[in-house]
Design a protein around this motif. Structure first.
Motif, PDB file in Angstrom:
ATOM      1  N   CYS A 113       0.862  -1.178   0.000  1.00 18.76           N
ATOM      2  CA  CYS A 113       0.000   0.000   0.000  1.00 18.76           C
ATOM      3  C   CYS A 113       0.904   1.236   0.000  1.00 18.76           C
ATOM      4  O   CYS A 113       2.123   1.117   0.074  1.00 18.76           O
ATOM      5  CB  CYS A 113      -0.956  -0.016   1.196  1.00 18.76           C
ATOM      6  SG  CYS A 113      -0.255   0.603   2.734  1.00 18.76           S
ATOM      7  N   CYS A 136      -2.071  -0.930   6.392  1.00 17.04           N
ATOM      8  CA  CYS A 136      -2.745  -2.100   5.796  1.00 17.04           C
ATOM      9  C   CYS A 136      -2.548  -3.351   6.652  1.00 17.04           C
ATOM     10  O   CYS A 136      -3.079  -4.408   6.325  1.00 17.04           O
ATOM     11  CB  CYS A 136      -2.265  -2.343   4.371  1.00 17.04           C
ATOM     12  SG  CYS A 136      -0.569  -2.969   4.292  1.00 17.04           S
ATOM     13  N   TYR A 169       1.523   3.247   2.195  1.00 16.50           N
ATOM     14  CA  TYR A 169       2.191   3.526   3.472  1.00 16.50           C
ATOM     15  C   TYR A 169       3.208   2.455   3.850  1.00 16.50           C
ATOM     16  O   TYR A 169       3.956   2.634   4.795  1.00 16.50           O
ATOM     17  CB  TYR A 169       1.138   3.684   4.575  1.00 16.50           C
ATOM     18  CG  TYR A 169       0.121   4.762   4.257  1.00 16.50           C
ATOM     19  CD1 TYR A 169       0.319   6.081   4.661  1.00 16.50           C
ATOM     20  CD2 TYR A 169      -1.032   4.463   3.527  1.00 16.50           C
ATOM     21  CE1 TYR A 169      -0.605   7.070   4.340  1.00 16.50           C
ATOM     22  CE2 TYR A 169      -1.960   5.440   3.200  1.00 16.50           C
ATOM     23  CZ  TYR A 169      -1.736   6.750   3.609  1.00 16.50           C
ATOM     24  OH  TYR A 169      -2.635   7.730   3.284  1.00 16.50           O
ATOM     25  N   CYS A 170       3.210   1.317   3.112  1.00 17.09           N
ATOM     26  CA  CYS A 170       4.102   0.191   3.443  1.00 17.09           C
ATOM     27  C   CYS A 170       5.568   0.622   3.441  1.00 17.09           C
ATOM     28  O   CYS A 170       6.315   0.330   4.370  1.00 17.09           O
ATOM     29  CB  CYS A 170       3.929  -0.941   2.433  1.00 17.09           C
ATOM     30  SG  CYS A 170       2.605  -2.086   2.796  1.00 17.09           S
TER      31      CYS A 170
HETATM   32 ZN   LIG Z   1       0.777  -1.183   3.869  1.00 16.39          ZN
END
Ligand SMILES: [Zn+2]
Length: 259
Positions: A97, A168, A99-100
């Motif tokens: 995602c 996530c 933000y990963c």
């Molecule tokens: Zn993520």
């Protein structure tokens, strides 16, 4: 190759197609004024000519050879469909995602252009809000925060997801991948049956691998059909079941075919 006169060669070719000597004779020779009996005798005479029969045997041998090559090629194509990996054509995958892999798990942008566009969009929305507020009796604040690039750049959908991602929770996001069909392996190309533009997007079509496997199984006698006649009050009921033969025998046949 056995050389014959053009008419006799044509007769042999006609024999290959019709497999009927009088019919072949009529196709090549002018029989308008001949009685059927005469035509028959002439055709029989030609067939008795050793050079004609040798040439026919030669041509028939080639037909068998060609049919065998065609059949082998067809089995190879079916085997390619049966064994191709559908993942080569399409994949449903879980990818990282935004933000990963961002710095401190902040939103990660693909590139500066993407970020600049997001800031532009934010400014347009803020200005529109302010315009509305000029006429509004009840004033509200524009609450949407301005995008930042704290998470950095370089997001790629194909990057690994981070199992420790707080957004996530290591599940990533769903992504649908459609391959460049020009670059498929030979088996992948065989499996590929074209694309269709639907109202929901592009659909990649594939030939049936189940049907291909069934055909292969039948071709190599891997399945045998068991016919069982049961009687009930309505009469004879035939049930047909398919059983798998000895798996080792089947595997050997398959290996032989795959060369
Ligand atoms: Zn993520």
């Amino acid at each position: 190759m056995i050389k014959l006169s053009p008419k006799r060669e044509a007769f042999c070719q006609a024999m290959l197609k019709t497999n009927n000597q009088t019919e072949a004779y009529r196709k090549v020779y002018d029989c308008k004024n001949s009685k059927p009996k005469t035509v028959h005798e002439m055709a029989c005479g030609l067939m008795k000519d050793p050079k004609v029969s040798a040439r026919l045997a030669e041509l028939r041998g080639r037909v068998v050879e060609r049919a065998e090559i065609n059949a082998a090629e067809l089995v190879k194509q079916i085997a390619e469909i049966a064994t191709a990996d559908p993942n080569e054509l399409t994949q449903h995958r879980r990818v990282n995602c935004r933000y990963c892999n961002g710095i401190d798990h902040q939103y990660q942008w693909r590139h500066k252009g993407e970020f600049a566009k997001a800031v532009d969009d934010w400014e347009i929305a803020r200005d529109a809000h302010e315009d509305r507020m000029k006429k509004a009796t009840k004033k509200t604040e524009f609450k949407r925060p301005c995008p930042t690039d704290d998470g950095g750049y370089g997001y790629r959908a194909s990057a690994d997801l981070d199992p420790g991602c707080p957004v996530c929770e290591g599940e990533g996001v769903a992504d649908l991948f459609l391959a460049d069909t020009r670059k498929l392996s030979p088996a992948g190309k065989r499996l590929f049956a074209g694309v269709k533009q639907t109202k929901n997007g592009i659909e990649i079509m594939m030939h049936s691998q189940d049907a291909a496997r069934r055909m292969l199984g039948e071709n190599f006698g891997i399945f045998k059909t068991v016919v069982d006649n049961n009687m009930n009050h309505k009469g004879a009921v035939q049930t047909i079941a398919t059983e798998v033969k000895d798996p080792i025998e089947a595997a050997k046949l398959y290996q032989k075919m795959m060369g």
